[in-house]
Enzyme design. Sequence first.
Site, short mmCIF file in Angstrom:
data_model
loop_
_atom_site.label_atom_id
_atom_site.label_comp_id
_atom_site.label_asym_id
_atom_site.label_seq_id
_atom_site.Cartn_x
_atom_site.Cartn_y
_atom_site.Cartn_z
CB ILE A 10 -8.18 -4.05 -10.36
CG1 ILE A 10 -8.23 -4.62 -8.94
CG2 ILE A 10 -6.76 -4.03 -10.90
CD1 ILE A 10 -7.94 -6.12 -8.92
N GLY A 13 -15.67 -1.28 -5.19
CA GLY A 13 -16.93 -1.86 -4.74
C GLY A 13 -17.69 -0.84 -3.91
CB ALA A 14 -20.85 -1.10 -2.05
CD GLU A 15 -17.20 -3.19 3.55
OE1 GLU A 15 -17.22 -3.19 4.77
OE2 GLU A 15 -17.08 -4.23 2.88
CB ALA A 16 -13.13 -2.29 0.00
CG ASP A 128 -22.36 -9.86 0.90
OD1 ASP A 128 -23.47 -9.95 0.36
OD2 ASP A 128 -21.48 -9.07 0.51
#
Lengths: 224, 331
Positions: A10, A13-16, A128
Site C-alpha cells: 500500500i 516510503g524511503a525506508e520501508a 522524525d
Amino acid sequence: MASVGGGRLIARGAEAELYLQRPWLDREVLVKRRVRKRYRVPELDRRLREYRTVREAEIIHRAKELGVPTPVIYLIDIPRTTVYMEYVRGRRLRELLDELPREERLDLFHRVGVLVGRLHRGGIIHGDLTTSNMILTEDGRICFVDFGLAEVSEEVERRGVDLHLMRRMLISTHYGYAAECFQSFLQGYREVMGDAATEEVVRKMREIERRGRYVSERVEDGDG
Amino acid sequence: MDEVICLGIESTADDLGVGIATSEGAILANEKSTYTPERGGIHPREAARHHSAQVGSVLDSALAKAGVGPKEIDVIAFSQGPGMGPCLRTGATVARALSIYLDVPLVGVNHAVAHIEIGRLATGAEDPLTLFVSGGNTIVTGYEAGRYRIFGETLDIAVGNCLDVFAREAGFPYPGAPEVERRALKGERFIPLPYVVKGMDLSFSGLLTSALEKLRSGRYRVEDLCMSLQEVAFSMLGEVTERALAHTRKPELLLTGGVAANRRLQAVMRAIAEEHGAESYVVPLEYALDNGAMIAWTGLLAYLSGVRTPVEESLIRPRWRLDEVEIPWLR
C-alpha cells in the site's frame, strides 16, 4: 503468521515497504518491512535495519505507557527486519491540514504538542516529527505511527532537535500557517512539560538553529 | 529583446571566480584563482588578501576569454552571502566599483541559489529535488511556492568540511577530499562509525571525531577509514535525500556543489533516483566547485525578473539563508 507475500503493497516510503495483510483474528494487519538499500555497504545496511526494527517496536510500546496513541505491535521478525502491527485507519495530518478551518488546525497542533510533551517527559525523543507520521483516527485520536528514528534520552539537546525538526517541517511544508501552528504546539507542550522545562528546550532549539553554519541571525524573529 | 550580458563575481570562501553569462544561457567565461593555505584550513583574512591581489588579473582573463569589452557588460552580479565575511567583502567591493564605474545595475546573489541554478542550466533539470553539498553547505532543497524550501540540512558541520578535516589530519595534500576518495577505492574492511540522521537533518561532527580517533590510534588502515568515512557520510546523505524525494515526489534529483564531484556519492544518488523513478542529474565538474559563472547566470535570472540591489543595500550577508530568497523566475 503468514508471510509478507500474502499482503498488498500500500505504500513505499524511503525506508520501508508497507503491506496490508488479510485480517488476522478480525484485525487488519500492517506489515512494515525495512528493505535492503543497494547504495549502502551490506554491513551498514544490515546493522541499521535490524537496530531500527527492534528499537521502533520497543519505543512504540513505551509510548503507549506514556499515554501516546501508537499502533499495537503483533510480531517482530528480526531476520526479515519486519514488524507486524495494527493498521490504523484514519487520515494523515499532512493531507488534512489544508482542508481544516483555522481553529481546528490550531487545536490539532495543541494536541500534538501535548503528545510530544508526554513523550519527552517520559524520556522518548521521536526523531522524525512530521505531519506525515501522525494519523487522525476515525474515533478522533491522534496516533503517532513512525518511530524508526526514535531514541531514549532525557537530554535537552535531543529535545531541542525534536522541536527544531517540527518547526522546520512546518516552515518547509505548511508555510502558509507555520508560525501559528507552532505556537499552538508549544502551548500544548508547555502544559505537560511546565514553563521552566519548555523555556529550556526552546532556548536549546534556537541555539541549534543558530549553530548550523549559515543560519540567519534573525532566526528568532516571529515564530518560536 | 537584445541579449543581456552579466559579469558575476564569486568570493564566498577560498575561490575567487569571475564568470560571464548571457541571457541565452551561454557561459562565455568562467575564470578563477584559488587561495591555498600554507597549512591548516582557510584563514578568511588571508583568503581575502589573496582575492584582492588576484581580482584584477582574473577579471582581465575573463573578459579576454569571453571576447567582451567592459562597455558590453549590462549587469554586475556578486555573491552577497552566505560565506566568510572578509572574502565576501572583497568581492562586493569590486562589484560595487564596477557597477558605478560602468554605470550598470548591481545584483546581489545568494551563493546557494547559484549552485542550484548553474546545476539546472548545465544539466537541463527543471524542477529537481537538490542535494547541495560543499565545504560549507549540506542542504536538501526543492522549489515550492516562490522559494527553495529547505527540507533537510546539517545540524553542525558540512559534509565537505568533515572530509577535508579528516584529509588534513591524515596528512593528505590540500584540498584533501579528492584524496580521501582515491584512498577509499583501496578500502577493504568496513569500520563502523557513528551514523546520525535526525528526521531529514544530519550531524557529521560525531562521525568526524570518531574517524579522527581511529586514525590517531594507528590501529586501522587509512584506506579502510577513508572508505568507511565516505560510506557512512554518503549513506546518511542518501537516506535524507531519499526521504525528501519520497516526501516531495519531485521527478528529478540534482546533485550540486563541490562534493558532487565525488563519484561514489554520484553512484549513491543515481541508485536512489532510479529506485524512485526520478531522473538523476549531476552538475559538471567545472561548475561543481565555487565559480563565477554560477553567480553571473543567477544574477541574470534575477535581473531579468526585475531584481536590483542598490549600492546602499549591497552589504554582505554572511549568514543569508537559502529559504529567505524569493525566486521570481520560477513562478
